[in-house]
Design a protein around this motif. Structure first.
Motif, PDB file in Angstrom:
ATOM      1  N   GLY A  64      -0.600 -13.335 -26.624  1.00 26.78           N
ATOM      2  CA  GLY A  64      -1.402 -12.546 -27.553  1.00 26.78           C
ATOM      3  C   GLY A  64      -2.728 -13.222 -27.878  1.00 26.78           C
ATOM      4  N   ALA A  65      -2.705 -14.541 -28.080  1.00 28.50           N
ATOM      5  CA  ALA A  65      -3.942 -15.275 -28.387  1.00 28.50           C
ATOM      6  C   ALA A  65      -4.900 -15.247 -27.203  1.00 28.50           C
ATOM      7  N   LEU A  66      -4.348 -15.352 -26.004  1.00 28.98           N
ATOM      8  CA  LEU A  66      -5.185 -15.315 -24.806  1.00 28.98           C
ATOM      9  C   LEU A  66      -5.825 -13.935 -24.631  1.00 28.98           C
ATOM     10  N   ILE A  67      -5.045 -12.904 -24.837  1.00 26.93           N
ATOM     11  CA  ILE A  67      -5.579 -11.543 -24.727  1.00 26.93           C
ATOM     12  C   ILE A  67      -6.655 -11.315 -25.788  1.00 26.93           C
ATOM     13  N   LYS A  68      -6.417 -11.805 -26.991  1.00 26.21           N
ATOM     14  CA  LYS A  68      -7.407 -11.673 -28.068  1.00 26.21           C
ATOM     15  C   LYS A  68      -8.709 -12.376 -27.679  1.00 26.21           C
ATOM     16  N   ARG A  69      -8.621 -13.546 -27.073  1.00 24.52           N
ATOM     17  CA  ARG A  69      -9.813 -14.296 -26.659  1.00 24.52           C
ATOM     18  C   ARG A  69     -10.596 -13.524 -25.599  1.00 24.52           C
ATOM     19  N   PHE A  70      -9.894 -12.921 -24.647  1.00 20.37           N
ATOM     20  CA  PHE A  70     -10.569 -12.109 -23.633  1.00 20.37           C
ATOM     21  C   PHE A  70     -11.234 -10.887 -24.268  1.00 20.37           C
ATOM     22  N   GLN A  71     -10.569 -10.258 -25.238  1.00 18.96           N
ATOM     23  CA  GLN A  71     -11.154  -9.104 -25.904  1.00 18.96           C
ATOM     24  C   GLN A  71     -12.412  -9.496 -26.667  1.00 18.96           C
ATOM     25  N   GLU A  72     -12.398 -10.652 -27.306  1.00 22.95           N
ATOM     26  CA  GLU A  72     -13.595 -11.138 -28.000  1.00 22.95           C
ATOM     27  C   GLU A  72     -14.747 -11.325 -27.019  1.00 22.95           C
ATOM     28  N   GLU A  73     -14.441 -11.850 -25.841  1.00 21.31           N
ATOM     29  CA  GLU A  73     -15.480 -12.052 -24.827  1.00 21.31           C
ATOM     30  C   GLU A  73     -16.030 -10.718 -24.329  1.00 21.31           C
ATOM     31  N   VAL A  74     -15.160  -9.757 -24.108  1.00 27.33           N
ATOM     32  CA  VAL A  74     -15.599  -8.425 -23.678  1.00 27.33           C
ATOM     33  C   VAL A  74     -16.477  -7.791 -24.757  1.00 27.33           C
ATOM     34  N   ASP A  75     -16.077  -7.924 -26.010  1.00 26.03           N
ATOM     35  CA  ASP A  75     -16.873  -7.375 -27.115  1.00 26.03           C
ATOM     36  C   ASP A  75     -18.250  -8.035 -27.184  1.00 26.03           C
ATOM     37  N   ALA A  76     -18.306  -9.353 -27.018  1.00 30.08           N
ATOM     38  CA  ALA A  76     -19.573 -10.073 -27.061  1.00 30.08           C
ATOM     39  C   ALA A  76     -20.485  -9.649 -25.906  1.00 30.08           C
ATOM     40  N   LEU A  77     -19.913  -9.479 -24.716  1.00 29.39           N
ATOM     41  CA  LEU A  77     -20.708  -9.046 -23.569  1.00 29.39           C
ATOM     42  C   LEU A  77     -21.200  -7.612 -23.743  1.00 29.39           C
ATOM     43  N   THR A  78     -20.374  -6.762 -24.331  1.00 29.91           N
ATOM     44  CA  THR A  78     -20.789  -5.382 -24.593  1.00 29.91           C
ATOM     45  C   THR A  78     -21.944  -5.348 -25.574  1.00 29.91           C
ATOM     46  N   LEU A  79     -21.865  -6.151 -26.620  1.00 27.02           N
ATOM     47  CA  LEU A  79     -22.949  -6.221 -27.600  1.00 27.02           C
ATOM     48  C   LEU A  79     -24.230  -6.745 -26.954  1.00 27.02           C
ATOM     49  N   ARG A  80     -24.103  -7.763 -26.114  1.00 25.90           N
ATOM     50  CA  ARG A  80     -25.277  -8.301 -25.422  1.00 25.90           C
ATOM     51  C   ARG A  80     -25.910  -7.236 -24.531  1.00 25.90           C
ATOM     52  N   GLN A  81     -25.086  -6.499 -23.816  1.00 20.90           N
ATOM     53  CA  GLN A  81     -25.589  -5.441 -22.931  1.00 20.90           C
ATOM     54  C   GLN A  81     -26.306  -4.369 -23.722  1.00 20.90           C
ATOM     55  N   GLN A  82     -25.748  -3.982 -24.862  1.00 23.76           N
ATOM     56  CA  GLN A  82     -26.386  -2.961 -25.699  1.00 23.76           C
ATOM     57  C   GLN A  82     -27.734  -3.445 -26.225  1.00 23.76           C
ATOM     58  N   ARG A  83     -27.792  -4.704 -26.640  1.00 25.88           N
ATOM     59  CA  ARG A  83     -29.057  -5.256 -27.140  1.00 25.88           C
ATOM     60  C   ARG A  83     -30.099  -5.337 -26.029  1.00 25.88           C
ATOM     61  N   ALA A  84     -29.671  -5.701 -24.832  1.00 25.19           N
ATOM     62  CA  ALA A  84     -30.609  -5.774 -23.707  1.00 25.19           C
ATOM     63  C   ALA A  84     -31.159  -4.389 -23.383  1.00 25.19           C
ATOM     64  N   GLU A  85     -30.298  -3.390 -23.388  1.00 24.67           N
ATOM     65  CA  GLU A  85     -30.759  -2.025 -23.132  1.00 24.67           C
ATOM     66  C   GLU A  85     -31.701  -1.550 -24.225  1.00 24.67           C
ATOM     67  N   ASP A  86     -31.382  -1.865 -25.473  1.00 23.96           N
ATOM     68  CA  ASP A  86     -32.267  -1.484 -26.578  1.00 23.96           C
ATOM     69  C   ASP A  86     -33.632  -2.148 -26.435  1.00 23.96           C
ATOM     70  N   ALA A  87     -33.640  -3.423 -26.050  1.00 23.85           N
ATOM     71  CA  ALA A  87     -34.907  -4.136 -25.869  1.00 23.85           C
ATOM     72  C   ALA A  87     -35.720  -3.502 -24.748  1.00 23.85           C
ATOM     73  N   PHE A  88     -35.066  -3.163 -23.661  1.00 25.52           N
ATOM     74  CA  PHE A  88     -35.756  -2.520 -22.551  1.00 25.52           C
ATOM     75  C   PHE A  88     -36.359  -1.183 -22.997  1.00 25.52           C
ATOM     76  N   LEU A  89     -35.563  -0.400 -23.707  1.00 23.02           N
ATOM     77  CA  LEU A  89     -36.051   0.904 -24.156  1.00 23.02           C
ATOM     78  C   LEU A  89     -37.208   0.761 -25.148  1.00 23.02           C
ATOM     79  N   ASP A  90     -37.170  -0.256 -25.988  1.00 17.26           N
ATOM     80  CA  ASP A  90     -38.295  -0.487 -26.902  1.00 17.26           C
ATOM     81  C   ASP A  90     -39.576  -0.780 -26.146  1.00 17.26           C
ATOM     82  N   VAL A  91     -39.475  -1.609 -25.126  1.00 10.26           N
ATOM     83  CA  VAL A  91     -40.657  -1.931 -24.308  1.00 10.26           C
ATOM     84  C   VAL A  91     -41.101  -0.700 -23.537  1.00 10.26           C
ATOM     85  N   TYR A  92     -40.166   0.041 -22.993  1.00 12.46           N
ATOM     86  CA  TYR A  92     -40.482   1.247 -22.228  1.00 12.46           C
ATOM     87  C   TYR A  92     -41.213   2.268 -23.112  1.00 12.46           C
ATOM     88  N   ARG A  93     -40.706   2.459 -24.333  1.00  9.94           N
ATOM     89  CA  ARG A  93     -41.345   3.413 -25.240  1.00  9.94           C
ATOM     90  C   ARG A  93     -42.761   2.983 -25.599  1.00  9.94           C
TER      91      ARG A  93
END
Length: 91
Positions: A60-89
């Motif tokens: 359970g702890a290992l699965i939780k750690r992987f989920q935290e990593e997936v969540d962090a990568l998803t947040l990073r991806q969303q921020r990168a896309e937002d930054a790109f769209l801000d520059v594009y606009r």
């Protein structure tokens, strides 16, 4: 000379826009560094998990750690896309 005029006309050559772009670049660089650190921590967690006898493993702890990593990568991806769209606009 036309390139310089086009650059100025784009509105990206203002101090405010340059500071905004610099801020976005720093945020991306910080996120990249944090991701590398988190990945190394995840590798250490997996190694520790493998070294633990199977009767004592906490899946359970290992699965939780992987989920935290997936969540962090998803947040990073969303921020990168937002930054790109801000520059594009801005263009």
């Amino acid at each position: 000379m036309e390139e310089a005029q086009a650059w100025e006309a784009s509105g990206l050559y203002t101090t405010d826009k340059l500071h905004q772009l610099a801020g976005v670049a720093l945020t991306i660089a910080d996120a990249r560094a944090a991701t590398e650190t988190q990945r190394k921590e995840l590798v250490a967690t997996v190694r520790a998990f493998r070294a633990t006898p199977s009767a004592e493993r906490n899946v359970g702890a290992l699965i939780k750690r992987f989920q935290e990593e997936v969540d962090a990568l998803t947040l990073r991806q969303q921020r990168a896309e937002d930054a790109f769209l801000d520059v594009y606009r801005a263009l």
